[in-house]
Design a protein around this motif. Sequence first.
Motif, mmCIF file in Angstrom:
data_model
loop_
_atom_site.group_PDB
_atom_site.id
_atom_site.type_symbol
_atom_site.label_atom_id
_atom_site.label_comp_id
_atom_site.label_asym_id
_atom_site.label_seq_id
_atom_site.Cartn_x
_atom_site.Cartn_y
_atom_site.Cartn_z
ATOM 1 N N GLU A 25 0.678 6.495 -26.042
ATOM 2 C CA GLU A 25 0.782 7.769 -26.754
ATOM 3 C C GLU A 25 0.946 7.539 -28.252
ATOM 4 O O GLU A 25 0.323 8.230 -29.066
ATOM 5 C CB GLU A 25 1.949 8.595 -26.206
ATOM 6 N N GLU A 42 -1.759 8.456 -31.241
ATOM 7 C CA GLU A 42 -1.382 9.256 -32.410
ATOM 8 C C GLU A 42 -1.721 8.510 -33.701
ATOM 9 O O GLU A 42 -2.262 9.100 -34.648
ATOM 10 C CB GLU A 42 0.103 9.590 -32.377
ATOM 11 N N ARG A 96 -4.483 9.705 -36.602
ATOM 12 C CA ARG A 96 -4.119 9.871 -38.016
ATOM 13 C C ARG A 96 -4.941 8.940 -38.903
ATOM 14 O O ARG A 96 -5.338 9.311 -40.017
ATOM 15 C CB ARG A 96 -2.622 9.623 -38.202
#
Length: 234
Positions: free
Chosen positions: A209, A213, A217
């Motif tokens: 996870e 992320e 980004r």
Amino acid sequence: MTQIEHFPAQTDRTRPSVDTVVARMRAFHSHWPPSDGLAVFNGVYLTVTEEIDRRIDRGVFPDARAAATLDVLFAERYLAAVDASVAGRRPPDCWRPLMQYRHHPGVRPVQFALAGINAHIGHDLALAIVDTCHALGCRPTDLEADFDRVGDTLVALEERIREDLMPGPDLLEIADPLTHLLGSWSLDRARDAAWSAALLLWGLRELPELADEFTQRMDGGVGLVGRCLLTPAG
């Protein structure tokens, strides 16, 4: 290259050869008009891939298998972005500016080339390093020597790109903002950032996870830089 026993290689994965990805880029080169911004980048990347292939054949890389695997998995991310765009799907954010602006008459060829390099180095390279580690059962540090040699090839070719695609001195004097814009981006810094990102992603491999992320980004940030590089200059 040292094989790490407790990181098993993904031997069931079928990968194309360097010749296969080169053939796909050559097909793009023959079908896209020279004015197409994606064609400009594709021509640059085709030159890079052919040069790396020649250096692999000459034994320049410490581990030819590792270098070829990295080269192919790296190229596959660009090819997947093109396939997504052609099929009407959303490509990664890092590639979207080039896909959207590829026919803009106010964007110069050198901007298209550097925007593509920015997307490919700034986003795809880190992921390709991790892909290669999983494919070969090794760590990023085992690929560092090959990574450095690929980077040296890219830096040499970037200098040639700027020489071949930059406007002449008289035009540069008029279009000074273009000189400033292109001077604000560095392949060396992008390459260093890609290596750091690969190490971080490898460290996060047990935390998917967080890795996802970070990847999202990174993708968005590289896309923002790409939009800046494609600012119409005339």
